[in-house]
Design an enzyme around this catalytic site. Sequence first.
Site, PDB file in Angstrom:
ATOM      1  N   LYS A  80       0.786  -1.018  -0.018  1.00 19.40           N
ATOM      2  CA  LYS A  80      -0.031   0.022   0.065  1.00 19.40           C
ATOM      3  C   LYS A  80       0.727   1.295   0.135  1.00 19.40           C
ATOM      4  CE  LYS A  80      -3.961   1.843   2.836  1.00 19.40           C
ATOM      5  NZ  LYS A  80      -4.631   1.650   3.939  1.00 19.40           N
ATOM      6  N   SER A 155      -9.764   1.764   3.356  1.00 21.90           N
ATOM      7  CA  SER A 155      -8.986   2.551   2.327  1.00 21.90           C
ATOM      8  C   SER A 155      -7.865   1.875   1.633  1.00 21.90           C
ATOM      9  CB  SER A 155      -8.131   3.686   3.197  1.00 21.90           C
ATOM     10  OG  SER A 155      -7.364   2.894   3.939  1.00 21.90           O
ATOM     11  N   SER A 179      -9.859  -0.610   7.268  1.00 19.43           N
ATOM     12  CA  SER A 179      -9.247  -0.555   5.828  1.00 19.43           C
ATOM     13  C   SER A 179      -8.542  -1.655   5.090  1.00 19.43           C
ATOM     14  CB  SER A 179      -8.305   0.655   5.973  1.00 19.43           C
ATOM     15  OG  SER A 179      -8.857   1.949   5.914  1.00 19.43           O
TER      16      SER A 179
HETATM   17  N1  GLN Z   1     -13.250   4.000   6.549  1.00 14.25           N
HETATM   18  C1  GLN Z   1     -12.511   4.558   7.878  1.00 14.25           C
HETATM   19  C2  GLN Z   1     -12.340   5.923   7.811  1.00 14.25           C
HETATM   20  O1  GLN Z   1     -12.624   6.541   6.791  1.00 14.25           O
HETATM   21  C3  GLN Z   1     -11.240   3.793   8.215  1.00 14.25           C
HETATM   22  C4  GLN Z   1     -10.039   3.958   7.253  1.00 14.25           C
HETATM   23  C5  GLN Z   1      -8.730   3.174   7.498  1.00 14.25           C
HETATM   24  O2  GLN Z   1      -9.081   2.152   8.224  1.00 14.25           O
HETATM   25  N2  GLN Z   1      -7.572   3.520   7.367  1.00 14.25           N
HETATM   26  O3  GLN Z   1     -11.505   6.444   8.691  1.00 14.25           O
END
Ligand code: GLN
Length: 523
Positions: A80, A155, A179
Amino acid sequence: MESFWELTARELSDKLRRGECSAVEVARACLDRIAAEDATVRAFLSVEPDWALSQAEEVDRRRRAGESLGPLAGVPVAVKDNLCVQGRVTSCASRMLAHFRSPYDATVVDRLLKAGAIIVGKTNLDEFAMGGSTETSAFQFTRNPWDVERIPGGSSGGAAACVAARMVPLSVGSDTGGSIRQPAALCGISGLKPTYGRVSRFGLVAFASSLDQIGPLAQSAEDCALLLEVLAGHDPRDATSLDRPVPRYASELEGAIKGLRIGWVPEHFTEGLDGEVGEAVREALRIYEDLGAELVEVASPHARYAVAAYYIIAPSEASSNLARYDGVHYGYRTDEKAMLADLEEERRLLRESGDEAALEEIDSALVRLYRRSRAGGFGAEVKRRIMLGTYALSAGYYDAYYLKALKVRRLIRQDYDRAFSQVDVIAGPVTPSPAFRLGEKTSDPLAMYLFDLYTVGANLAGLPAMAIPCGFSREGLPIGLHLQAPALEEVRLLRAAHALQRNTDWHRRRPGSHIAARSELRG
Ligand code: GLN
């Protein structure tokens, strides 16, 4: 020629070890597959063919020389793009870091390379990992390989999509509020968020430091185990990293389900849950029951406050972590000449109008540089988080928001403690529905945030949790099963996941090569 891309990491590494193929052949096949599929899926922000091939050549050379090789020798992996790789761009899918080249490797990258894995490229994400659909990336949309009009989740959307489309067998993501698990579920693959502290965060660009954790995405629980074994372990460079022995996850997968107490939370199956998701999850629970598990209803009275607490705590930490991007030390810097020219012009106009008071108050060049660099470098969602967090931490609101959220966090942790005194794992849905359409929720941040309701609890409590495929909707979209366990009980999660995968074939299904056939695509 053999279709290497169809194989799991375990199968590939066995073949490599037996000398049935070379690391270079595998790397070439992987790069070809990326070239064919990623034109449509767009999971990668950067692909490194030359580097990948030279890493593979090195593995082959060492194998020929009879040197002992690491557990992932010759296996391609994607990383990532919020994980630092020395000398290469780590953009976090943000204009702010579009040209940032990291001077060092993240600990997990270091571990991957030592294990012999071939890093082939870096995957797309929501900007700074803030989002659940990968649509906040400043550079590109990533498409769900099962339906290219839909989001891959986020994400770690690129990380999930590249495994789902079988471009690489393994990828590494990060999970602050879901994420890893959420895109894994929406793309029909397996993903694991380890216990907080299990994997070093050194070299992970920080989003919310008390919640962030790095983990594996793969085709199966077995492959997640293989990769987790490489990623996990103590690291003096991360003060929150746990100094505890790392189990041999990949050799601990077999274990009877008979007698396993699986908790389920009634609230998970009520308001807001899509019927098909509920049905697939219940069916998975029935399979566990058939395998001898005992289903136990558990209470989680504070779960409904988890999203609210998370969306105070995560933005608060983000607002502090992202203060460093000021256009001075590193990152995107506004056009200084234009900025200074504007400043001069403003001063001249004020002087002419004789407005001395306004002239006094005008921001200095430095403040303007900060403001314009941050305004130009960050996207809308990141700015929203910074504002939410700054507000929640500000004098006068700190107690009402941030401190209150920390208290809720404690209550949520206590709910888990109580539940885990009665059961071994907790099972439920990962997401309220299968993948939604690109653009469907972009104008409604609250709807996007509510999509995280099942996943943020494990981050708030620091617990390990996993997503594995458990079915498909009538439209052919993957559905995920969420498994959560007490701290450091990754083995328990992996065993439960592996048992389901031995008795179902959801994880073996893959999107057809319909992908390249679609031409009328947006963006
Ligand atoms: N969807 C969550 C957020 O927007 C989690 C994102 C993540 O785990 N990086 O914060």
